[in-house]
Design an enzyme around this catalytic site. Structure first.
Site, PDB file in Angstrom:
ATOM      1  N   ALA A 163       0.834  -1.202   0.000  1.00 45.47           N
ATOM      2  CA  ALA A 163       0.000   0.000   0.000  1.00 45.47           C
ATOM      3  C   ALA A 163       0.874   1.260   0.000  1.00 45.47           C
ATOM      4  O   ALA A 163       0.576   2.246  -0.677  1.00 45.47           O
ATOM      5  CB  ALA A 163      -0.915   0.001   1.215  1.00 45.47           C
ATOM      6  N   LYS A 185      22.616 -22.922 -15.809  1.00 46.55           N
ATOM      7  CA  LYS A 185      22.219 -22.694 -17.200  1.00 46.55           C
ATOM      8  C   LYS A 185      20.713 -22.448 -17.190  1.00 46.55           C
ATOM      9  O   LYS A 185      19.917 -23.378 -17.092  1.00 46.55           O
ATOM     10  CB  LYS A 185      22.577 -23.878 -18.084  1.00 46.55           C
ATOM     11  CG  LYS A 185      22.335 -23.565 -19.546  1.00 46.55           C
ATOM     12  CD  LYS A 185      22.999 -24.577 -20.457  1.00 46.55           C
ATOM     13  CE  LYS A 185      22.910 -24.140 -21.904  1.00 46.55           C
ATOM     14  NZ  LYS A 185      21.560 -23.892 -22.370  1.00 46.55           N
ATOM     15  N   GLU A 214      19.625 -13.818 -19.296  1.00 42.49           N
ATOM     16  CA  GLU A 214      18.489 -14.637 -19.687  1.00 42.49           C
ATOM     17  C   GLU A 214      17.196 -14.093 -19.077  1.00 42.49           C
ATOM     18  O   GLU A 214      17.140 -13.847 -17.874  1.00 42.49           O
ATOM     19  CB  GLU A 214      18.737 -16.065 -19.176  1.00 42.49           C
ATOM     20  CG  GLU A 214      17.932 -17.127 -19.855  1.00 42.49           C
ATOM     21  CD  GLU A 214      18.631 -17.712 -21.090  1.00 42.49           C
ATOM     22  OE1 GLU A 214      19.643 -17.140 -21.562  1.00 42.49           O
ATOM     23  OE2 GLU A 214      18.137 -18.741 -21.574  1.00 42.49           O
ATOM     24  N   LYS A 264      25.060 -30.420 -18.975  1.00 43.85           N
ATOM     25  CA  LYS A 264      23.614 -30.551 -18.738  1.00 43.85           C
ATOM     26  C   LYS A 264      23.258 -31.598 -17.696  1.00 43.85           C
ATOM     27  O   LYS A 264      24.084 -32.384 -17.273  1.00 43.85           O
ATOM     28  CB  LYS A 264      22.933 -30.881 -20.064  1.00 43.85           C
ATOM     29  CG  LYS A 264      23.048 -29.739 -21.051  1.00 43.85           C
ATOM     30  CD  LYS A 264      21.834 -29.700 -21.935  1.00 43.85           C
ATOM     31  CE  LYS A 264      21.902 -28.495 -22.846  1.00 43.85           C
ATOM     32  NZ  LYS A 264      20.834 -28.494 -23.814  1.00 43.85           N
ATOM     33  N   CYS A 283     -17.531 -51.759 -12.333  1.00 46.40           N
ATOM     34  CA  CYS A 283     -18.777 -52.327 -11.807  1.00 46.40           C
ATOM     35  C   CYS A 283     -19.995 -51.983 -12.674  1.00 46.40           C
ATOM     36  O   CYS A 283     -21.090 -52.474 -12.409  1.00 46.40           O
ATOM     37  CB  CYS A 283     -19.010 -51.878 -10.374  1.00 46.40           C
ATOM     38  SG  CYS A 283     -19.453 -50.142 -10.236  1.00 46.40           S
TER      39      CYS A 283
END
Ligand code: IVH
Length: 676
Positions: free
Chosen positions: A35, A122, A179, A320, A417
């Site tokens: 606020a 990365k 990035e 990686k 069923c």
């Protein structure tokens, strides 16, 4: 013209609001309530409206404003925007190969010291180059082909983590590369809001980031909660570069740019391997997606010496992690019927290796989800598995959909069923109406009844439950206690020994607590906490069964839906008969006097967390006893935790409790607490 003091005030507000943006979006340490922030923002807006000449391009009010473009303008990179080589070996060999190569190229001997590497994450998003001139953000450009990218400045300006003006004494020219990404919590929140409004959702955080930046209308990007991490440089002028990459990132941080704290300087190949391992372990706990780590030679003079291949620097490599997402084909969509009759569609998949395990099934949650994702038999789908989470179908690759693939619909009748499947208005879940007449529901009910936190019947496994139900040996829960050793011994995979063991386990399970018994009954909406609240409040089953919905609602945390469900369950004649037979079979508990939250008990209202291995009892038993003494037993440590009970080999919870200054007790302390 604006009076002098008004201009000063506007400048003051710009600086103040930018500082709060930085604290909120970069440091995650807001200093003032929302606020208060809004008040400052509105004051600046009002000043700028009254005196338009006070408006500056770096004013926080000017993040969104531009009109939609016809097309992006191409911008040539002064310093090419390079890519990064990916090491093919995702194991430790990858790190060693990189280190060996760098040492060779630098002409180092085996006796020379290990190399310092700057290790980073990365990030999985969109690469962007930000150009600041005299501290002011001039433009933001995508990588494009590395030589020429697209001017996406209008969209980038909407990202609050990116400063429109650098802090401190800024160089004449500073190009920052990094990035743009969307955090997973922001992604989930955004999609939930979209879903609630019946609007399209985003596919994954990576697409969300890339797609938002490529929109011509900046008001689209402004609605998407994007973030940014800096990891490198482009052109610079009028700046004396530090001598190491890590110091350069520290300098960017000091300019007010967001740089991830998840970075380290590692020594040699072993240091790289340790970093890779540590991050792989924490990967799913990070609030954003990464697909690996990046190693960079830390000394900038060495970086210059090593130079470039065509499109990649020789001094950096990406290492990686195994993919968390893979493509596979849906071979069938089946439905499973749960304990409460809930009908859940499940995709049967062509087996695929994702994040370390072979995945053959993925949940499709419910009819709405299937419709939203429009998953069909024959579709190629993206499957994700993160941490211990159940594999999930994220989306369909529409380009690969076979022409004959038909939309999936939830069956109108239960495949087990044959009872009708009903989906009440406004509910996401469709349910089989067969109740315990439905074998699937009966099996699930027994499984739940026998589970560790319910009656804890050891040896009553899935295969055995299947046989008991298929052969109609158990029609309801009470039938379990009339099983005899001979019948059991004749079942598949059973023998006299295991039959006797099960009979003993059933006998043992007869002594329990009211809370466990209520939980074991599998009443809809009644989880462990509710069962406990009911047991505490009423003390006896007789008192509980006599209560109407009105009285049930007086129990803390019990709302109208739960109250009605509990009352209906206990009034239902068939359920009453089963409960009576269970008690006749010998199920009993110590009836406790009704405790009001005010009387006694050192632990009433206290929040306790258990961790590590205890010697004198299991953690479940300890939790039962703590609850009986009035404590709340929580799963994770927070500021609200009163005690952490740490047994042998306690780990991260203990660390966290210590860092928060929470009282930690060992097993002796626990016993003292329970007997106090
Ligand atoms: S450095 C000159 N560091 O991975 C080296 N890239 O090529 C340029 N990426 O286009 C890249 N995290 O979008 C670098 N910590 C990081 C990174 C990173 C993600 C991206 C970047 C690049 C792509 C692979």
């Amino acid at each position: 013209m604006a009076p002098h003091t008004t201009a000063d005030r506007a400048a003051e507000l710009r600086a103040e609001i930018s500082r709060h943006d930085h604290r909120y979006y970069v440091l995650d340490e807001p200093e003032i309530p929302d606020a208060e922030y809004d008040r400052l923002f509105r004051e600046l807006q009002a000043l700028e409206a009254a005196y338009p000449e006070l408006c500056r391009p770096d004013s926080p009010t000017q993040r969104v404003g531009g009109k939609a473009l016809q097309a992006f303008v191409a911008v040539r990179h002064q310093v090419p925007m390079l890519s990064i080589r990916t090491e093919t070996d995702i194991g430790p060999g990858g790190a060693r190969a990189f280190d060996t190569q760098i040492r060779r190229e630098l002409g180092l001997q085996a006796t020379d010291d290990p190399i310092d590497y700057a290790c980073e994450l990365k990030f999985d998003g969109l690469a962007i180059s930000l150009r600041y001139e005299d501290g002011l953000l001039i433009h933001a450009v995508t990588r494009g082909d590395g030589q020429t990218g697209e001017d996406v400045t209008q969209n980038i300006r909407t990202i609050k983590a990116i400063p429109l003006r650098l802090a401190g004494t800024a160089p004449a020219v500073l190009e920052v590369r990094g990035e743009v990404y969307m955090s997973r919590p922001d992604f989930e929140r955004y999609n939930n809001r979209q879903r609630a409004a019946g609007l399209p959702t985003l596919l994954n955080p990576r697409n969300a980031a890339a797609g938002s930046i490529r929109q011509l209308d900046p008001s689209v990007a402004a609605k998407r909660p994007l973030s940014f991490f800096a990891y490198g440089l482009g052109e610079t002028r009028g700046w004396e570069l530090p001598s190491a990459h890590s110091e350069m990132l520290d300098a960017l941080l000091a300019f007010g740019l967001p740089v991830s704290a998840e970075r380290a300087i590692a020594q040699g190949a072993e240091g790289l391997i340790a970093f890779h391992g540590a991050i792989a372990e924490r990967r799913t706990a990070l609030p954003f997606d990464i697909d690996g780590v990046v190693y960079k030679v830390n000394r900038l003079d060495w970086q210059r010496e090593l130079g470039f291949r065509t499109r990649e620097p020789r001094w950096a490599v990406a290492h990686k992690f195994p993919a968390q997402e893979e493509l596979t084909v849906v071979e069938a969509i089946e439905v499973q019927v749960g304990r409460t009759g809930a009908v859940t569609p499940v995709a049967r998949l062509k087996p695929v290796f994702v994040a370390g395990v072979t995945v053959t099934n993925a949940t499709l949650h419910n009819a709405d989800e299937v419709a939203r994702k429009d998953v069909r038999v024959g579709d190629t789908v993206r499957v994700r598995r993160a941490g211990d989470v159940i594999p999930e179908v994220i989306g369909v690759v529409l380009e690969r959909r076979p022409a004959e693939a038909l939309p999936f619909t939830i069956p109108t009748h239960c495949p087990i069923c044959g009872s009708p499947v009903v989906r009440p208005d406004g509910e996401a879940v469709a349910r089989c109406m067969g109740g315990l007449h439905c074998r699937a529901q009966r099996k699930e009910a027994i499984r739940h009844f026998a589970s560790r936190r319910a009656l804890d019947i050891e040896g009553l496994g899935d295969k055995l439950i299947d046989q008991l139900v298929e052969r109609d040996l158990v029609r309801d829960l009470a039938d379990l206690f009339s099983l005899d050793s001979t019948t059991l011994a004749n079942l598949e995979r059973m023998g006299t020994k295991s039959a006797d063991k099960l009979i003993a386990a059933l006998e043992h399970a007869k002594t329990t607590t009211l809370a466990r018994f209520l939980y074991a009954l599998g009443i809809r909406e009644v989880g462990e906490a509710t069962a406990l609240a009911l047991a505490h409040h009423f003390g006896t089953l007789t008192a509980l069964a006599a209560a109407d919905a009105e009285r049930l609602r007086q129990v803390p945390d019990i709302g109208p839906v739960v109250a009605t469900t509990v009352q209906a369950f206990l009034q239902e004649p068939h359920n009453q008969a089963v409960i009576a037979r269970l008690q006749a079979a010998g199920i009993h508990w110590v009836e406790t006097a009704v405790k009001s939250p005010t009387d006694g008990g050192l632990l009433v209202g206290k929040s306790v967390v258990l961790t590590g291995t205890l010697e004198s009892m299991s953690r479940d038993q300890a939790a039962d006893r703590l609850r009986a003494a009035g404590a709340k037993v929580a799963g994770s440590v927070s500021k609200k935790t009163d005690y952490l009970i740490a047994g042998r080999d306690a780990g991260s919870k203990l660390e966290k409790a210590r860092s928060l200054g929470i009282k930690v007790l060992d097993e002796a302390g626990l016993l003292a607490l329970l007997s106090a």
